[in-house]
Design an enzyme around this catalytic site. Structure first.
Site: not given
Length: 474
Positions: A173, A225-226, A247, A281, A378
Site C-alpha cells: 500500500k 510512518g508516523s 520504522e 525520520c 518531531e
C-alpha cells in the site's frame, strides 16, 4: 491512473469511497486523481497473495534472484521518468531523486546476491549424542507493506526486495500523497512475468491502510510512518499475535565537539536537516554544540541557511524543494508559530516564502530550552534547534534525553572520542564525521519510540524469514 490498483495480475479501477488528489507541491496544484481501493479489493489482493504463496516460495533461489536483478534493470531503464516523477510529485531536487533511484536499484541487486550466498539449511552441532539437527529458513508468508510519502520508491524497495527474495508474497500500500511511483513495481512485475498474485498494489487513504493492517489473512506487516499510525498498526497485529516491523519517528541529535572543522561541520549539519526539506525520520533536528566552537560555528550555519536556494525542482536550480503536502506545510508553519509564541531566537528562516506552492524557509533557532515543543517533538521539516554543552558526558545525556532513538551524528577530530560517544548513544544508527550516507549492507531502524525491528542488510531479509529447526534421532 484510472486503474491504479494491481491485484492478481490485473490493473483495476478503485471501488473505495475516497478520491485521492495527487499534487505538484511546488505549485500547489493537482496533477492526477485516483479512486481508492475498497475493503473488498484489499480482500482480493490478500487472497491473491495467499493463492500465489506455494508456487513462489517453491521457486528456486536462482530464479528469484534473477527476477530481483530484472527489477533493478527495469528501474534503471525507467531512470529519467522516475526521477522526474519524484521531482514533480515529491518536490525533490534532481540530485536527491537520483540518489533515491540509485538506492532502490542497489537494494534489489543486494538481495539478489544475498539469497544466492545464504544457505537455506544449516547443520547445528548438538552437545547431546544420538541426535542431529538442522536449521531451515522459510518465508514468513503473506506480508502487507505500508510505505510513506517522503521516500516513495526507495522505502518500497527496502521492503519489497527482501520480501520477494525470502519467498514471501506481497500486498503493497503506497501513500495516498505519492501513489504514482509505486505503480512502477506493478508495471515491472507484469512485464517480467512475475507469477500472478506474488505482488499486489492497493492505493488509498487511512481506510485502505486499516483494511490491510487489520486483515486476518496476513502473516506479517511492515510499516514505515508516523508513531500515531504505527500504534494503530501494532494494535491490529496484536489481535492476531503476528509479527510487525515498525520504522517510526525520530528527534535525532547532531553533536559537534570543539575540535571539529566548523566549515565541514556546517556541510554535514545542513544535509542532516535540509535533505528532502527536512522530511526525514532521521533528520538531525537537535544540534548540540560544544561551547568552544559555538562562536565560530553558529554564524557559519546562519549564512549557510540563508544561502540555500529553495524553489521548484523542475524549473529552477535549487538546493531544497517544497514540502510534499499541504498538510505537512500546515504542520511545519504551526511549529514556526509555536516558536514565536515561545520567544525562541531565530537566526534564519522562521517564515514562509511569498510564492505559490508549499515552501518553508530553512529555519535555525539557537539556545532552545529542552522545555520547548520544538526541542521535544518531531517537526518533519527544515527546522533546526540548537543548544550548547560543555562536557562529553553532558552531550551524551542531552542526546539520549528523548523518547525517540533512531539516529545520531557525531563530529569530532578525536576519532576515539567519537567512537566512544557513538557507543553510548541510544539509537539504531550513528554517523561519524559524515552526511547521512545509508548503505544497503547496513541496518536501518531505531530504539525506544522509533520502532521495532530492522530493515536493510541481512537483518532486512531475516525480517521476512521464519526459522524452523528439524531435530532427528539417529
Amino acid at each position: 491512473m484510472h486503474t491504479p490498483h494491481y491485484i492478481n495480475g490485473q490493473w483495476l479501477t478503485g471501488e473505495g469511497d475516497d478520491v485521492l488528489v495527487v499534487h505538484d507541491p511546488a505549485l500547489g496544484q493537482p496533477i492526477a486523481e485516483l479512486i481508492s481501493a475498497s475493503a473488498a479489493q484489499v480482500d482480493q489482493a490478500v487472497a491473491a497473495a495467499r493463492l500465489a504463496l506455494p508456487v513462489w516460495k517453491a521457486t528456486p533461489v536462482a530464479e528469484r534472484a534473477a527476477i530481483l536483478r530484472q527489477f533493478a534493470g527495469q528501474l534503471t531503464q525507467r531512470r529519467e521518468a522516475l526521477i522526474t516523477l519524484q521531482m514533480r510529485n515529491n518536490g525533490k531536487p534532481r540530485h536527491e531523486a537520483e540518489v533515491d533511484l540509485d538506492d532502490a536499484v542497489a537494494t534489489f541487486n543486494y538481495y539478489a546476491n544475498l539469497i544466492e550466498t545464504q544457505p537455506a539449511d544449516r547443520q547445528v552441532e548438538l552437545a547431546a549424542p544420538g541426535f542431529t539437527a538442522r536449521t531451515r529458513l522459510e518465508p514468513v508468508g503473506v506480508v502487507g507493506l505500508i510505505v510513506p510519502w517522503n521516500f516513495p520508491l526507495v522505502t518500497s524497495a527496502w521492503k519489497l526486495a527482501p520480501a520477494l527474495a525470502a519467498g514471501c508474497t506481497v500486498v503493497l500500500k503506497p501513500s495516498e500523497i505519492t501513489p504514482l511511483i509505486e505503480q512502477t513495481y506493478g508495471q515491472i512485475a507484469e512485464q517480467l512475468g512475475l507469477p500472478v498474485g506474488v505482488l499486489n498494489i492497493v492505493t488509498g487513504k487511512a481506510a485502505t491502510g486499516a483494511a490491510l493492517s487489520e486483515h486476518r489473512g496476513l502473516d506479517k506487516l511492515s510499516f514505515t510512518g508516523s508513531n500515531g499510525v504505527g500504534s494503530q498498526v501494532m494494535r491490529s497485529a496484536a489481535a492476531y499475535c503476528r509479527p510487525v516491523t515498525l520504522e517510526l519517528g525520530g528527534k535525532s541529535a547532531f553533536i559537534v565537539f570543539d575540535d571539529c572543522d566548523p566549515d565541514q561541520a556546517v556541510d554535514w549539519i545542513v544535509a542532516g536537516i535540509c535533505w528532502n526539506a527536512g522530511q526525514m525520520c532521521s533528520a538531525t533536528s537537535r544540534l548540540l554544540i560544544q561551547e568552544g566552537i559555538a562562536e565560530a560555528l553558529i554564524p557559519r550555519l546562519q549564512a549557510a541557511f540563508a544561502a540555500l536556494r529553495v524553489g521548484n525542482p523542475l524549473t529552477e536550480d535549487i538546493d531544497m524543494g517544497p514540502l510534499t503536502s499541504e498538510a505537512q506545510w500546515q504542520k511545519v508553519t504551526e511549529y514556526l508559530a509555536f516558536a514565536r509564541n515561545e520567544g525562541l531566537q531565530c537566526l534564519a528562516g522562521g517564515s514562509v516564502p511569498q510564492r505559490a506552492g508549499w515552501f518553508v524557509s530553512p529555519t535555525l533557532y539557537v539556545d532552545v530550552p529542552d522545555s520547548s515543543r520544538l526541542w521535544q517533538e518531531e517537526i518533519f521539516g527544515p527546522v533546526l534547534c540548537t543548544r550548547r554543552f560543555s562536557t562529553e558526558q553532558q552531550a551524551i545525556a542531552l542526546a539520549n534525553d528523548s523518547r525517540f532513538g533512531l539516529v545520531a551524528t557525531v563530529a569530532s577530530a578525536d576519532l576515539r572520542r567519537a567512537e566512544r560517544v557513538a557507543d553510548a548513544l541510544e539509537v539504531g544508527h550513528v554517523w561519524i564525521n559524515s552526511v547521512q550516507a545509508v548503505f544497503v549492507e547496513t541496518s536501518w531502524g531505531g530504539t525506544k519510540a522509533s520502532g521495532i525491528g530492522r530493515e536493510l542488510g541481512p537483518w532486512g531479509l531475516a525480517a521476512y524469514q521464519s526459522v524452523k529447526h528439524v531435530t532427528r534421532c539417529l
